[in-house]
Motif scaffolding. Structure first.
Motif, PDB file in Angstrom:
ATOM      1  N   ASN A   3     -22.347  47.789 -20.441  1.00 13.93           N
ATOM      2  CA  ASN A   3     -23.493  47.273 -19.709  1.00 13.93           C
ATOM      3  C   ASN A   3     -23.996  45.976 -20.339  1.00 13.93           C
ATOM      4  O   ASN A   3     -24.245  45.916 -21.525  1.00 13.93           O
ATOM      5  N   VAL A   4     -24.139  44.956 -19.515  1.00 11.60           N
ATOM      6  CA  VAL A   4     -24.636  43.696 -20.014  1.00 11.60           C
ATOM      7  C   VAL A   4     -26.010  43.446 -19.428  1.00 11.60           C
ATOM      8  O   VAL A   4     -26.161  43.261 -18.232  1.00 11.60           O
ATOM      9  N   LYS A   5     -26.992  43.471 -20.301  1.00  9.66           N
ATOM     10  CA  LYS A   5     -28.362  43.203 -19.869  1.00  9.66           C
ATOM     11  C   LYS A   5     -28.532  41.716 -19.675  1.00  9.66           C
ATOM     12  O   LYS A   5     -27.902  40.924 -20.367  1.00  9.66           O
ATOM     13  N   ARG A 233     -38.853  22.348  -3.345  1.00 10.60           N
ATOM     14  CA  ARG A 233     -38.064  23.449  -3.889  1.00 10.60           C
ATOM     15  C   ARG A 233     -37.521  24.345  -2.782  1.00 10.60           C
ATOM     16  O   ARG A 233     -36.400  24.853  -2.877  1.00 10.60           O
ATOM     17  N   THR A 234     -38.317  24.523  -1.729  1.00 11.35           N
ATOM     18  CA  THR A 234     -37.831  25.338  -0.613  1.00 11.35           C
ATOM     19  C   THR A 234     -36.608  24.685   0.024  1.00 11.35           C
ATOM     20  O   THR A 234     -35.601  25.348   0.287  1.00 11.35           O
ATOM     21  N   LYS A 237     -33.608  25.196  -2.188  1.00  8.21           N
ATOM     22  CA  LYS A 237     -33.039  26.534  -2.303  1.00  8.21           C
ATOM     23  C   LYS A 237     -32.490  27.060  -0.981  1.00  8.21           C
ATOM     24  O   LYS A 237     -31.558  27.856  -0.960  1.00  8.21           O
ATOM     25  N   ASN A 238     -33.121  26.712   0.108  1.00  7.53           N
ATOM     26  CA  ASN A 238     -32.716  27.282   1.392  1.00  7.53           C
ATOM     27  C   ASN A 238     -33.228  26.413   2.534  1.00  7.53           C
ATOM     28  O   ASN A 238     -34.372  26.550   2.972  1.00  7.53           O
ATOM     29  N   ALA A 241     -34.429  28.298   5.673  1.00  6.95           N
ATOM     30  CA  ALA A 241     -35.754  28.891   5.521  1.00  6.95           C
ATOM     31  C   ALA A 241     -36.818  27.799   5.590  1.00  6.95           C
ATOM     32  O   ALA A 241     -37.896  28.010   6.141  1.00  6.95           O
TER      33      ALA A 241
END
Lengths: 371, 522
Positions: A3-5, A233-234, A237-238, A241
């Motif tokens: 498991n890698v946190k 930023r919106t 990112k997308n 959207a």
């Protein structure tokens, strides 16, 4: 268990970049060793050259200033998902804003006002140069990477023509403008600190460093605190959207490119008003391109950009020292180190992440079992 | 393929086509499958049902060799099986029909089926052999497909058939179908079930993965229920009912059909006349639409996905300009020449829950509180100050999370780290907060678990009863029939018919969705 946190924040932001940096220096150390020099000695020469010798810190911070401007420029565009490769050209052409303000206002305005007019003029000119690629991307879909590269070439051609022609200093053989008047010169840091009774060694460092710090703060407010930053930023990112949210994507792309260009344009404030006191050929010297690495390494955050700039500034300055001190090491070694740093903190940024995570998880488990 | 195994090993295990013992698989900290035991009898249709994220797909990917289990054993026909890749799975007779078809549209049916068994550098022999095999299979299973047709010319149901044939051609006797009816009309789904019946009669074992209770009840022999990575129950389908299955899936009691009082429609909120739209390639995607929606009613828009519902919603939400006709929305008339943006529409009192929350409704990297103001970043939800008021937004988000039971209640968690249902609730909470007078809703419960479906449906009805006009687009007929006061059926961008919600049944709607409007008046 395999498991890698995910890494804790502090490790992600501080430890990981540090490890990457060490890895880069380690590889370079091997190269130094292979050409027959002592890597430890070379490193100490570099560090001394960048920070220790009188005035060396000033040189380092002067380079840092340039990297901060271009780093902020690249980061701004990056937040909108745009890759501004044109920092070089924007920083170059922006000197025309300064030349214009000086020509019009310097004859009758006092120094403070001339300087306060020159700074926005440089920013605006940089923004204007970035406007066309931004417009073409937003309205015509021409990729901003291609157009900004083209605009770099256009800027070089334009500036060569201007510096060798209309703006050439009378009787001068090398392509450069006349010296700017005294009331447009940005005071050196040693002068400014002298006003407060402090005495530091002489260096090219000038008040544009303060401009860079202010620009970093403005960047932070813009991206994370304003509604415009939220929209940027919106879009980054997308885009779908963003369109759904009623954000005018084309408009944001154009505005972001102009702000990006404006940050790059501020480089002229340092180069022209602070250091050279005239516009010379090729004063941008690749800062625009290195700004990409700075933004990448600084994770597009002003604090990260500051430290990345400081690192690259130290490399520039310390590298010069390296060239001076060692017969077999040339300035090209700096390029190697830069390349390694970009490789490790850019392309391979997360290479050590899983192992580091395991170590941290292991340590915290041990701690827990001791309690 | 190895039918002789029955005779060689006489143990009872041999009657299971597939047996899983203690299969576990984790991705990082997420335990996707935990100690899964599963026995599937030969020649049956076995359903696996569970909410999104219950671990169904992971389990099937382990079976098909796309993932490898961390621990556990797998037996096929009673013999231990090691599956390291899909090639192993194929050679063991496991075939898979993915939710999203893996066909090459520009190849013919034959060329697609031939993939993987071309038989040498020249295609001649392989082509003949495949064609022959196709014909055999077609006859055995009643699945006739023209081998020379281009896949791009086939409809969705036929494409699925090609996928099934492709799996059977490779000798699959265990067939995994992942959410096979998601893209089908009710009629096509019925045809698929007939095919599955035939497969079962011919000894093929079918694994049907779905989240639709009705399908489980209609076609399966046995059903296994998964919840949060674990098997929570196995039932004989004949001995269970949808209510019990839903409760097993969710882990608590759920209402499958939301209580809906009589609608009380008042003023016209939206009136569309002669609306038309063209795609960027010049195809007509909306054609002469005329309809009205009144305050206090829900107009359901039914149709197979891709028949104009998406552009219609985009036009109504201000994201796309109409090319023809006009519509009057809350007192504003909009034509092809009107300059209107989604922000204008929101300011006008329109809420919009988009059909694809990942594409439009959310910025997945943004934290929940930032998503809670998406589209409203210029309004008071971001605070009254000149700069965005982070504290105000976080408080706002925390309140909405409480009100809509969004879990975890973490305004700082990036949207991508919420489950599908909770992501959808973020969108619903945001769009309903300003008490819209007209709400445009697309696929409100796609990829949303049963518990959240119930909640979202209740919210929609409550909003209607407050006097909001609702336009509901959904490909789920149950949803359309359960919520709508009137239903408009669309086909190829046109209105087929509009009927009252009370008159609707799946059969009638299904015919209309295929473009057949007879019986609409009845």
């Amino acid at each position: 268990m395999s498991n890698v946190k995910p890494l804790p924040r502090w490790a992600d932001l501080l430890l990981l970049p540090l490890i990457n940096l060490c890895a880069a220096f380690f590889i370079c150390g091997i190269v130094v060793w292979m050409i027959g020099e002592n890597p430890i000695e070379a490193l100490s020469v570099m560090i001394k050259g960048a920070f220790y010798y009188p005035g060396s810190l000033g040189y380092t911070l002067n380079y840092t200033t340039n990297f901060m401007f271009t780093g902020l420029a690249v980061a701004t565009a990056f937040h909108a998902g745009l890759f501004n490769i044109g920092g070089e050209g924007q920083a170059y052409v922006s000197s025309l804003g300064i030349v214009f303000v000086i020509a019009v206002f310097a004859p009758f305005l006092p120094a403070l006002l001339v300087i306060l007019l020159c700074i926005p003029a440089a920013a605006i000119m940089g923004g204007v140069w970035a406007f066309i690629p931004g417009y073409l991307q937003a309205k015509r879909g021409s990729h901003v990477v291609i157009t900004t590269i083209m605009f770099n070439f256009l800027a070089f051609a334009l500036m060569v023509w201007l510096l060798a022609g209309p703006l050439l200093e009378r009787g001068q053989q090398s392509p450069q403008t006349p010296k700017i008047p005294d009331n447009a010169i940005l005071p050196k840091m040693e002068t400014a600190l002298g006003w407060f009774g402090m005495d530091i060694a002489s260096s090219p460092l000038n008040l544009s460093f303060i401009v860079a710090l202010v620009a970093s703060f403005i960047f932070w407010i813009l991206i994370w605190k304003t509604r415009l930053g939220y929209q940027i930023r919106t879009v980054g990112k997308n885009q779908d959207a963003a369109h759904y949210a009623g954000i005018n994507v084309s408009r944001i792309i154009i505005i972001t490119m102009m702000i990006s260009g404006a940050f790059a344009g501020l480089l002229a404030v340092n180069a022209v008003m602070g250091v050279q006191h005239r516009v010379v050929l090729n004063y941008t010297a690749g800062y625009g391109f290195t700004g990409i690495a700075v933004a990448l390494m600084g994770r597009n955050h002003p604090i990260g950009i500051f430290f990345a700039s400081l690192l690259f500034g130290a490399l520039f300055q310390g590298g010069a020292e390296l060239d001076f001190e060692f017969q077999s090491i040339t300035r090209d070694m700096v390029l190697l180190i830069q390349g390694m740093i970009i490789l490790f903190s850019g392309a391979l940024a997360y290479m050590f992440s899983p192992s580091l995570s395991r170590v941290i998880t292991g340590l915290s488990r041990k701690e827990a079992s001791h309690d | 393929m190895t039918a002789s195994s029955n005779t060689t090993s006489g143990e009872s295990a041999a009657s299971f086509a597939l047996e899983l013992q203690k299969i576990s698989k984790s991705f990082g900290l997420v335990q996707a499958n935990k100690d899964i035991d599963l026995r599937i009898e030969k020649g049956t249709i076995h359903g696996i049902i569970g909410e999104n994220g219950a671990g169904k797909s992971t389990l099937m990917n382990i079976l098909y060799g796309l993932h490898r289990a961390d621990s556990g054993d797998m037996f096929i026909d009673g013999k231990p099986a090691k599956i390291k890749g899909s090639a192993d799975a194929l050679s063991l007779g496991i075939g898979m029909v993915h939710q999203h078809f893996m066909l090459i549209p520009r190849f013919t049916v034959l060329e697609n089926v031939m993939l993987g068994s071309e038989g040498g550098a020249l295609l001649g022999a392989g082509r003949v052999a495949t064609a022959q095999r196709l014909q055999e299979l077609g006859q055995t299973f009643d699945m006739v497909v023209d081998p020379d047709a281009l896949v791009s010319d086939l409809n969705v149901g036929m494409r699925q058939r090609v996928e099934i044939l492709k799996a059977l051609k490779s000798g699959a006797n265990i067939l995994i179908l992942d959410e096979p009816t998601g893209v089908l009309t009710p009629q096509e789904a019925t045809q698929l079930f007939e095919i599955l019946d035939k497969l079962r009669d011919n000894g093929v074992t079918v694994l049907l993965i779905t989240h639709k209770l009705a399908e489980i009840m209609a076609i399966t022999d046995n059903v296994s229920i998964m919840r949060r990575g674990e098997m929570v129950g196995h039932r004989k389908t004949s001995e269970t009912n949808p209510q019990e299955l839903a409760e097993l899936m969710v882990g608590r009691e759920v209402l499958l059909n939301v209580e809906k009082p009589e609608a009380n429609p008042s003023d016209v909120a939206l009136s569309v006349s002669g609306l038309g739209c063209y795609s960027s390639r010049g195809h007509k995607i909306l054609d002469n639409l005329n309809f009205e929606v009144r305050a206090g009613e829900i107009l359901g828009i039914a149709g197979v996905s891709g028949n104009g519902q998406t552009p219609l919603m985009e036009v109504l939400a201000g994201m796309r300009k109409p090319d023809e006709g006009q519509f009057e929305i809350l007192g504003t008339t909009i034509t092809a020449d009107t300059h209107v943006t989604p922000s204008d529409m929101r300011a006008n009192g329109i809420g919009h829950i988009p059909e694809d929350r990942h594409k439009h409704g959310l910025v997945l990297e943004f934290e929940a509180y930032e998503n809670m103001v998406l589209g409203f970043h210029d309004t008071s939800v971001t605070g009254e100050k000149r700069l965005m008021d982070r504290k105000h937004m976080i408080a706002h988000c925390a309140e909405r999370m409480e009100e809509y039971d969004i879990r975890p209640r973490a305004p700082h968690l990036p949207a991508k780290n919420f489950s599908g249902g909770n992501q959808q609730k973020i969108v619903v909470a945001r769009e309903m907060y300003e008490n819209p007078k007209l709400l445009i809703v697309g696929e409100p419960t796609r990829g949303v678990d049963v518990g959240a479906i119930e909640f979202i449906h209740k919210q929609l009805i409550a909003l209607r009863d407050q006097g909001c006009a609702v336009v509901l687009v959904s490909v789920e007929l149950d949803e359309i029939m359960g919520l709508s006061d009137r239903i408009m059926v669309m086909n190829k961008g046109e209105e087929v018919a509009t009927i009252s919600g009370a008159d609707a049944d799946a059969q009638k709607l299904g015919l209309m969705m295929a473009g057949i409007s007879e019986g609409a008046g009845a």
